[in-house]
Design a protein around this motif. Sequence first.
Motif, PDB file in Angstrom:
ATOM      1  N   ARG A  20       0.830  -1.218   0.000  1.00 32.48           N
ATOM      2  CA  ARG A  20       0.000   0.000   0.000  1.00 32.48           C
ATOM      3  C   ARG A  20       0.855   1.253   0.000  1.00 32.48           C
ATOM      4  N   THR A  21       1.946   1.242   0.756  1.00 33.17           N
ATOM      5  CA  THR A  21       2.835   2.393   0.786  1.00 33.17           C
ATOM      6  C   THR A  21       3.424   2.642  -0.598  1.00 33.17           C
ATOM      7  N   MET A  22       3.840   1.573  -1.266  1.00 30.14           N
ATOM      8  CA  MET A  22       4.378   1.699  -2.627  1.00 30.14           C
ATOM      9  C   MET A  22       3.334   2.296  -3.574  1.00 30.14           C
ATOM     10  N   GLU A  23       2.077   1.924  -3.414  1.00 29.42           N
ATOM     11  CA  GLU A  23       1.010   2.431  -4.277  1.00 29.42           C
ATOM     12  C   GLU A  23       0.703   3.903  -4.016  1.00 29.42           C
ATOM     13  N   LEU A  24       0.774   4.325  -2.736  1.00 28.72           N
ATOM     14  CA  LEU A  24       0.344   5.672  -2.366  1.00 28.72           C
ATOM     15  C   LEU A  24       1.461   6.714  -2.364  1.00 28.72           C
ATOM     16  N   ASP A  25       2.707   6.290  -2.241  1.00 32.02           N
ATOM     17  CA  ASP A  25       3.806   7.236  -2.112  1.00 32.02           C
ATOM     18  C   ASP A  25       4.689   7.216  -3.355  1.00 32.02           C
ATOM     19  N   PRO A  26       4.593   8.251  -4.177  1.00 26.70           N
ATOM     20  CA  PRO A  26       5.414   8.276  -5.387  1.00 26.70           C
ATOM     21  C   PRO A  26       6.910   8.377  -5.088  1.00 26.70           C
ATOM     22  N   ALA A  27       7.287   8.747  -3.863  1.00 29.13           N
ATOM     23  CA  ALA A  27       8.706   8.846  -3.495  1.00 29.13           C
ATOM     24  C   ALA A  27       9.297   7.486  -3.114  1.00 29.13           C
ATOM     25  N   ALA A  28       8.452   6.487  -2.928  1.00 27.98           N
ATOM     26  CA  ALA A  28       8.943   5.154  -2.564  1.00 27.98           C
ATOM     27  C   ALA A  28       9.507   4.468  -3.798  1.00 27.98           C
ATOM     28  N   HIS A  29      10.772   4.049  -3.727  1.00 32.33           N
ATOM     29  CA  HIS A  29      11.445   3.466  -4.882  1.00 32.33           C
ATOM     30  C   HIS A  29      11.480   1.948  -4.873  1.00 32.33           C
ATOM     31  N   SER A  30      11.411   1.348  -3.684  1.00 32.57           N
ATOM     32  CA  SER A  30      11.469  -0.112  -3.622  1.00 32.57           C
ATOM     33  C   SER A  30      10.834  -0.594  -2.331  1.00 32.57           C
ATOM     34  N   LYS A  31      10.423  -1.848  -2.343  1.00 30.25           N
ATOM     35  CA  LYS A  31       9.866  -2.451  -1.132  1.00 30.25           C
ATOM     36  C   LYS A  31      10.911  -2.513  -0.028  1.00 30.25           C
ATOM     37  N   LEU A  32      12.146  -2.758  -0.404  1.00 33.11           N
ATOM     38  CA  LEU A  32      13.236  -2.805   0.568  1.00 33.11           C
ATOM     39  C   LEU A  32      13.403  -1.448   1.255  1.00 33.11           C
ATOM     40  N   GLU A  33      13.349  -0.381   0.466  1.00 36.85           N
ATOM     41  CA  GLU A  33      13.448   0.963   1.019  1.00 36.85           C
ATOM     42  C   GLU A  33      12.302   1.225   2.005  1.00 36.85           C
ATOM     43  N   VAL A  34      11.089   0.870   1.607  1.00 33.81           N
ATOM     44  CA  VAL A  34       9.931   1.088   2.480  1.00 33.81           C
ATOM     45  C   VAL A  34      10.101   0.298   3.780  1.00 33.81           C
ATOM     46  N   PHE A  35      10.499  -0.964   3.668  1.00 32.64           N
ATOM     47  CA  PHE A  35      10.654  -1.801   4.855  1.00 32.64           C
ATOM     48  C   PHE A  35      11.688  -1.220   5.821  1.00 32.64           C
ATOM     49  N   TRP A  36      12.836  -0.824   5.321  1.00 33.99           N
ATOM     50  CA  TRP A  36      13.925  -0.389   6.198  1.00 33.99           C
ATOM     51  C   TRP A  36      13.835   1.068   6.619  1.00 33.99           C
ATOM     52  N   LEU A  37      13.244   1.929   5.809  1.00 33.08           N
ATOM     53  CA  LEU A  37      13.363   3.365   6.047  1.00 33.08           C
ATOM     54  C   LEU A  37      12.068   4.102   6.365  1.00 33.08           C
ATOM     55  N   TYR A  38      10.930   3.475   6.216  1.00 29.79           N
ATOM     56  CA  TYR A  38       9.673   4.175   6.482  1.00 29.79           C
ATOM     57  C   TYR A  38       9.231   3.931   7.930  1.00 29.79           C
ATOM     58  N   PRO A  39       9.160   5.013   8.729  1.00 26.32           N
ATOM     59  CA  PRO A  39       8.869   4.864  10.157  1.00 26.32           C
ATOM     60  C   PRO A  39       7.531   4.193  10.467  1.00 26.32           C
ATOM     61  N   HIS A  40       6.512   4.430   9.653  1.00 30.56           N
ATOM     62  CA  HIS A  40       5.208   3.861   9.991  1.00 30.56           C
ATOM     63  C   HIS A  40       5.220   2.338   9.911  1.00 30.56           C
ATOM     64  N   ILE A  41       6.055   1.766   9.062  1.00 29.85           N
ATOM     65  CA  ILE A  41       6.150   0.310   8.991  1.00 29.85           C
ATOM     66  C   ILE A  41       6.685  -0.233  10.316  1.00 29.85           C
ATOM     67  N   LYS A  42       7.709   0.423  10.853  1.00 33.49           N
ATOM     68  CA  LYS A  42       8.269   0.019  12.147  1.00 33.49           C
ATOM     69  C   LYS A  42       7.248   0.236  13.275  1.00 33.49           C
ATOM     70  N   ALA A  43       6.592   1.415  13.254  1.00 37.91           N
ATOM     71  CA  ALA A  43       5.622   1.732  14.307  1.00 37.91           C
ATOM     72  C   ALA A  43       4.479   0.722  14.327  1.00 37.91           C
ATOM     73  N   LEU A  44       4.004   0.338  13.146  1.00 37.26           N
ATOM     74  CA  LEU A  44       2.909  -0.634  13.087  1.00 37.26           C
ATOM     75  C   LEU A  44       3.371  -2.018  13.523  1.00 37.26           C
ATOM     76  N   GLY A  45       4.588  -2.394  13.185  1.00 35.42           N
ATOM     77  CA  GLY A  45       5.131  -3.676  13.643  1.00 35.42           C
ATOM     78  C   GLY A  45       5.243  -3.717  15.158  1.00 35.42           C
ATOM     79  N   PHE A  46       5.804  -2.649  15.725  1.00 34.87           N
ATOM     80  CA  PHE A  46       5.889  -2.565  17.183  1.00 34.87           C
ATOM     81  C   PHE A  46       4.500  -2.580  17.815  1.00 34.87           C
ATOM     82  N   HIS A  47       3.555  -1.881  17.167  1.00 30.03           N
ATOM     83  CA  HIS A  47       2.201  -1.851  17.718  1.00 30.03           C
ATOM     84  C   HIS A  47       1.588  -3.241  17.765  1.00 30.03           C
ATOM     85  N   ARG A  48       1.772  -4.020  16.716  1.00 28.88           N
ATOM     86  CA  ARG A  48       1.211  -5.378  16.706  1.00 28.88           C
ATOM     87  C   ARG A  48       1.746  -6.189  17.884  1.00 28.88           C
ATOM     88  N   ILE A  49       3.036  -6.044  18.182  1.00 28.25           N
ATOM     89  CA  ILE A  49       3.640  -6.766  19.301  1.00 28.25           C
ATOM     90  C   ILE A  49       3.096  -6.230  20.625  1.00 28.25           C
TER      91      ILE A  49
END
Length: 180
Positions: A20-49
């Motif tokens: 979804r981030t890749m679809e909505l953010d034109p600045a996102a260049h790769s899934k790897l970039e989103v996984f490692w560098l986008y704070p909301h991905i980390k925040a949501l992962g921590f939230h699930r735990i």
Amino acid sequence: MNGAEKKRSFFKDAAYNIKRTMELDPAAHSKLEVFWLYPHIKALGFHRIAHWFWVRNHTFIARWISNIARNWTGIEIHPGATIGRGLVIDHGMGVVIGETAVIGDDCQLYHGVTLGGTGSVHVKRHPTLEDGVYVGSGAKCLGNITLHKGAKVGANAVLLKDVPAYATAVGIPARIIEKK
């Protein structure tokens, strides 16, 4: 979401959030970039735990985990909040999601958004966002209100009342300006 938590896979949700981030953010260049560098991905992962511990009444460890996430990402999500899949928090610094907030699937929040409570009684006191809701930068959605499916809230709005499905609310206090 219907209020009851859906049984989902942690990893499938993470993959969906990255997609979804890749679809909505034109600045996102790769899934790897989103996984490692986008704070909301980390925040949501921590939230699930943290949420896993919260619902099992291990509140101290849940709050500890959510504090680590807030310090690392700038996004504060209370471990009691219920969040569906596909939430994108773009430029998430300063986002606050309160304890009794419920967020449906495929919602989008921008920086400085507050889903805050009113009152100090232990009841439902934070907003509910149904599926597909968009909340603009700096908006404050306060109290036990519902933003119905596809609703939009403009930047810096202060929302104190429900928003009908597919309607747009703007201003201080927010008012409905259009409904499609």
